[in-house]
Design a protein around this motif. Structure first.
Motif, PDB file in Angstrom:
ATOM      1  N   VAL A  19       0.845  -1.204   0.000  1.00 32.42           N
ATOM      2  CA  VAL A  19       0.000   0.000   0.000  1.00 32.42           C
ATOM      3  C   VAL A  19       0.877   1.250   0.000  1.00 32.42           C
ATOM      4  O   VAL A  19       1.995   1.240   0.516  1.00 32.42           O
ATOM      5  CB  VAL A  19      -0.948   0.022   1.226  1.00 32.42           C
ATOM      6  CG1 VAL A  19      -1.885  -1.183   1.179  1.00 32.42           C
ATOM      7  CG2 VAL A  19      -0.178   0.054   2.535  1.00 32.42           C
ATOM      8  N   PRO A  20       0.346   2.354  -0.580  1.00 32.12           N
ATOM      9  CA  PRO A  20       1.109   3.604  -0.562  1.00 32.12           C
ATOM     10  C   PRO A  20       1.382   4.071   0.870  1.00 32.12           C
ATOM     11  O   PRO A  20       0.573   3.820   1.773  1.00 32.12           O
ATOM     12  CB  PRO A  20       0.185   4.607  -1.278  1.00 32.12           C
ATOM     13  CG  PRO A  20      -0.744   3.767  -2.089  1.00 32.12           C
ATOM     14  CD  PRO A  20      -0.922   2.485  -1.310  1.00 32.12           C
ATOM     15  N   TRP A  21       2.516   4.753   1.047  1.00 35.54           N
ATOM     16  CA  TRP A  21       2.771   5.403   2.339  1.00 35.54           C
ATOM     17  C   TRP A  21       1.783   6.560   2.466  1.00 35.54           C
ATOM     18  O   TRP A  21       1.603   7.334   1.521  1.00 35.54           O
ATOM     19  CB  TRP A  21       4.212   5.914   2.411  1.00 35.54           C
ATOM     20  CG  TRP A  21       4.502   6.442   3.785  1.00 35.54           C
ATOM     21  CD1 TRP A  21       4.517   7.751   4.174  1.00 35.54           C
ATOM     22  CD2 TRP A  21       4.770   5.667   4.963  1.00 35.54           C
ATOM     23  NE1 TRP A  21       4.768   7.844   5.522  1.00 35.54           N
ATOM     24  CE2 TRP A  21       4.931   6.573   6.039  1.00 35.54           C
ATOM     25  CE3 TRP A  21       4.868   4.296   5.222  1.00 35.54           C
ATOM     26  CZ2 TRP A  21       5.193   6.157   7.342  1.00 35.54           C
ATOM     27  CZ3 TRP A  21       5.137   3.886   6.522  1.00 35.54           C
ATOM     28  CH2 TRP A  21       5.304   4.805   7.558  1.00 35.54           C
ATOM     29  N   PRO A  22       1.125   6.716   3.641  1.00 37.77           N
ATOM     30  CA  PRO A  22       0.112   7.779   3.781  1.00 37.77           C
ATOM     31  C   PRO A  22       0.711   9.180   3.588  1.00 37.77           C
ATOM     32  O   PRO A  22       1.766   9.481   4.138  1.00 37.77           O
ATOM     33  CB  PRO A  22      -0.378   7.597   5.225  1.00 37.77           C
ATOM     34  CG  PRO A  22       0.006   6.204   5.604  1.00 37.77           C
ATOM     35  CD  PRO A  22       1.250   5.886   4.834  1.00 37.77           C
ATOM     36  N   GLU A  23       0.025   9.999   2.810  1.00 36.52           N
ATOM     37  CA  GLU A  23       0.539  11.333   2.474  1.00 36.52           C
ATOM     38  C   GLU A  23       0.718  12.221   3.701  1.00 36.52           C
ATOM     39  O   GLU A  23       1.552  13.131   3.700  1.00 36.52           O
ATOM     40  CB  GLU A  23      -0.418  12.030   1.492  1.00 36.52           C
ATOM     41  CG  GLU A  23      -0.282  11.516   0.077  1.00 36.52           C
ATOM     42  CD  GLU A  23      -1.241  12.217  -0.874  1.00 36.52           C
ATOM     43  OE1 GLU A  23      -1.663  13.346  -0.579  1.00 36.52           O
ATOM     44  OE2 GLU A  23      -1.550  11.619  -1.924  1.00 36.52           O
ATOM     45  N   ASP A  24      -0.067  11.960   4.747  1.00 34.23           N
ATOM     46  CA  ASP A  24       0.050  12.810   5.943  1.00 34.23           C
ATOM     47  C   ASP A  24       1.085  12.267   6.926  1.00 34.23           C
ATOM     48  O   ASP A  24       1.191  12.764   8.049  1.00 34.23           O
ATOM     49  CB  ASP A  24      -1.319  12.948   6.638  1.00 34.23           C
ATOM     50  CG  ASP A  24      -1.884  11.599   7.085  1.00 34.23           C
ATOM     51  OD1 ASP A  24      -1.296  10.545   6.727  1.00 34.23           O
ATOM     52  OD2 ASP A  24      -2.909  11.593   7.785  1.00 34.23           O
ATOM     53  N   LYS A  25       1.860  11.271   6.476  1.00 29.74           N
ATOM     54  CA  LYS A  25       2.864  10.707   7.382  1.00 29.74           C
ATOM     55  C   LYS A  25       4.281  10.808   6.827  1.00 29.74           C
ATOM     56  O   LYS A  25       5.143   9.989   7.155  1.00 29.74           O
ATOM     57  CB  LYS A  25       2.519   9.252   7.713  1.00 29.74           C
ATOM     58  CG  LYS A  25       1.360   9.144   8.698  1.00 29.74           C
ATOM     59  CD  LYS A  25       1.289   7.755   9.313  1.00 29.74           C
ATOM     60  CE  LYS A  25       0.192   7.685  10.366  1.00 29.74           C
ATOM     61  NZ  LYS A  25       0.009   6.311  10.852  1.00 29.74           N
ATOM     62  N   SER A  28       7.675  11.752   9.440  1.00 28.02           N
ATOM     63  CA  SER A  28       7.102  11.288  10.707  1.00 28.02           C
ATOM     64  C   SER A  28       8.076  10.349  11.407  1.00 28.02           C
ATOM     65  O   SER A  28       8.980   9.779  10.784  1.00 28.02           O
ATOM     66  CB  SER A  28       5.791  10.540  10.433  1.00 28.02           C
ATOM     67  OG  SER A  28       6.060   9.388   9.648  1.00 28.02           O
ATOM     68  N   GLU A  30       7.388   7.457  12.386  1.00 28.55           N
ATOM     69  CA  GLU A  30       7.211   6.111  11.812  1.00 28.55           C
ATOM     70  C   GLU A  30       8.033   5.929  10.540  1.00 28.55           C
ATOM     71  O   GLU A  30       8.674   4.888  10.355  1.00 28.55           O
ATOM     72  CB  GLU A  30       5.731   5.856  11.474  1.00 28.55           C
ATOM     73  CG  GLU A  30       4.799   5.865  12.656  1.00 28.55           C
ATOM     74  CD  GLU A  30       4.048   7.174  12.772  1.00 28.55           C
ATOM     75  OE1 GLU A  30       4.717   8.237  12.781  1.00 28.55           O
ATOM     76  OE2 GLU A  30       2.812   7.157  12.841  1.00 28.55           O
ATOM     77  N   PHE A  59       4.638  -1.505   2.655  1.00 32.64           N
ATOM     78  CA  PHE A  59       4.401  -0.133   2.197  1.00 32.64           C
ATOM     79  C   PHE A  59       5.265   0.139   0.972  1.00 32.64           C
ATOM     80  O   PHE A  59       6.311  -0.490   0.780  1.00 32.64           O
ATOM     81  CB  PHE A  59       4.778   0.874   3.292  1.00 32.64           C
ATOM     82  CG  PHE A  59       3.841   0.876   4.455  1.00 32.64           C
ATOM     83  CD1 PHE A  59       2.591   1.486   4.352  1.00 32.64           C
ATOM     84  CD2 PHE A  59       4.206   0.271   5.647  1.00 32.64           C
ATOM     85  CE1 PHE A  59       1.724   1.489   5.434  1.00 32.64           C
ATOM     86  CE2 PHE A  59       3.330   0.273   6.729  1.00 32.64           C
ATOM     87  CZ  PHE A  59       2.093   0.878   6.617  1.00 32.64           C
ATOM     88  N   ASN A  85       6.401   5.916  -2.582  1.00 35.24           N
ATOM     89  CA  ASN A  85       5.284   5.948  -3.537  1.00 35.24           C
ATOM     90  C   ASN A  85       5.758   6.188  -4.971  1.00 35.24           C
ATOM     91  O   ASN A  85       5.309   7.121  -5.643  1.00 35.24           O
ATOM     92  CB  ASN A  85       4.241   6.995  -3.112  1.00 35.24           C
ATOM     93  CG  ASN A  85       3.636   6.672  -1.755  1.00 35.24           C
ATOM     94  OD1 ASN A  85       3.751   5.559  -1.261  1.00 35.24           O
ATOM     95  ND2 ASN A  85       2.998   7.664  -1.146  1.00 35.24           N
TER      96      ASN A  85
END
Ligand code: NI
Length: 180
Positions: A19-25, A28, A30, A59, A85
Motif C-alpha cells: 500500500v502507498p505510504w500515507p501522504e500525511d505521514k 514522521s 514512523e 508499504f 510511492n
C-alpha cells in the motif's frame, strides 16, 4: 534503529501488492524509523537496495545505494536514495538482459530483462518530490526494487531459466559475498 531479518522467497507477504505510504505521514517518526531499519538492514547484507516488504512492512517505500559493493563489483555508483510511492515511466520499448541477485533470494543470480532507461518519480522521506531519468544499473536497481512493491521477485521475470542459478556456480568469485 535495528538490523531486521530479511524476508525470504516463499513468504506469502513478498507476493502482495504493497500500500502507498500515507501522504500525511511524511517526515514522521514512523517513516524515519522504518527507513533507519531498512538502511541498517541493507548495509548489513551488502544489498544494492531494499524494499520495505523485505523487512515485513508492506508499504511502497524503497531505498537503494551502490558504492563499492562486494556483491556488485565494478558497477556504477548510485547515490543513496529514499523513494516513497514511486512511479516508473520507461522511456524506451527495448528490454536489456543483465544479471541480478536479491537479498530475498540468497545465493542465487538470474538474467533479467529490464528497460535500460526510465524516468522515476516519487517522494523523499520529507515529502519532497523526486524526478529523475536514469539508465544502466541505476535504472535496473529501481525496477527491481519497485517490483517488490508489486509482489514481483526477479525470478518471475527470467525468460531463459537456464540463466538462473547458484552464485557459487555462475560467479564463483562472488559466492562468498552472496550467501547470507
Ligand atoms: Ni530484491
Amino acid at each position: 534503529m535495528a538490523i531486521r531479518p530479511i524476508v525470504k522467497m516463499g513468504t506469502p507477504s513478498l507476493f502482495e501488492v504493497s500500500v502507498p505510504w500515507p501522504e500525511d505521514k511524511f517526515d514522521s517518526t514512523e517513516l524515519h524509523a522504518l527507513l533507519s531499519d531498512m538502511k541498517d538492514s541493507m548495509i548489513a547484507a551488502s544489498g544494492a537496495g531494499l524494499a520495505a516488504p523485505q523487512i515485513g512492512e508492506n508499504f511502497r517505500v524503497v531505498i537503494f545505494e551502490v558504492g563499492d559493493n562486494p556483491r556488485y563489483p565494478g558497477r556504477e555508483h548510485i547515490p543513496f536514495t529514499v523513494l516513497v510511492n514511486p512511479q516508473l515511466t520507461p522511456v524506451t520499448d527495448e528490454l536489456v538482459d543483465d544479471w541480478e541477485g536479491c537479498l530475498s533470494v540468497p545465493g542465487m543470480r538470474g538474467l533479467v530483462p529490464r528497460f535500460p532507461r526510465l524516468r522515476y518519480q516519487g517522494f523523499d522521506q520529507f515529502g519532497g518530490p523526486i524526478d529523475r531519468t536514469v539508465g544502466g544499473f541505476h535504472a535496473r536497481v529501481v525496477q527491481h526494487e519497485v517490483d517488490h512493491l508489486d509482489g514481483i521477485l526477479y525470478p518471475m521475470r527470467i525468460r531463459d531459466m537456464s540463466k538462473f542459478g547458484f552464485t557459487e556456480v555462475l560467479f564463483p568469485d562472488l559466492a562468498d559475498t552472496d550467501d547470507d
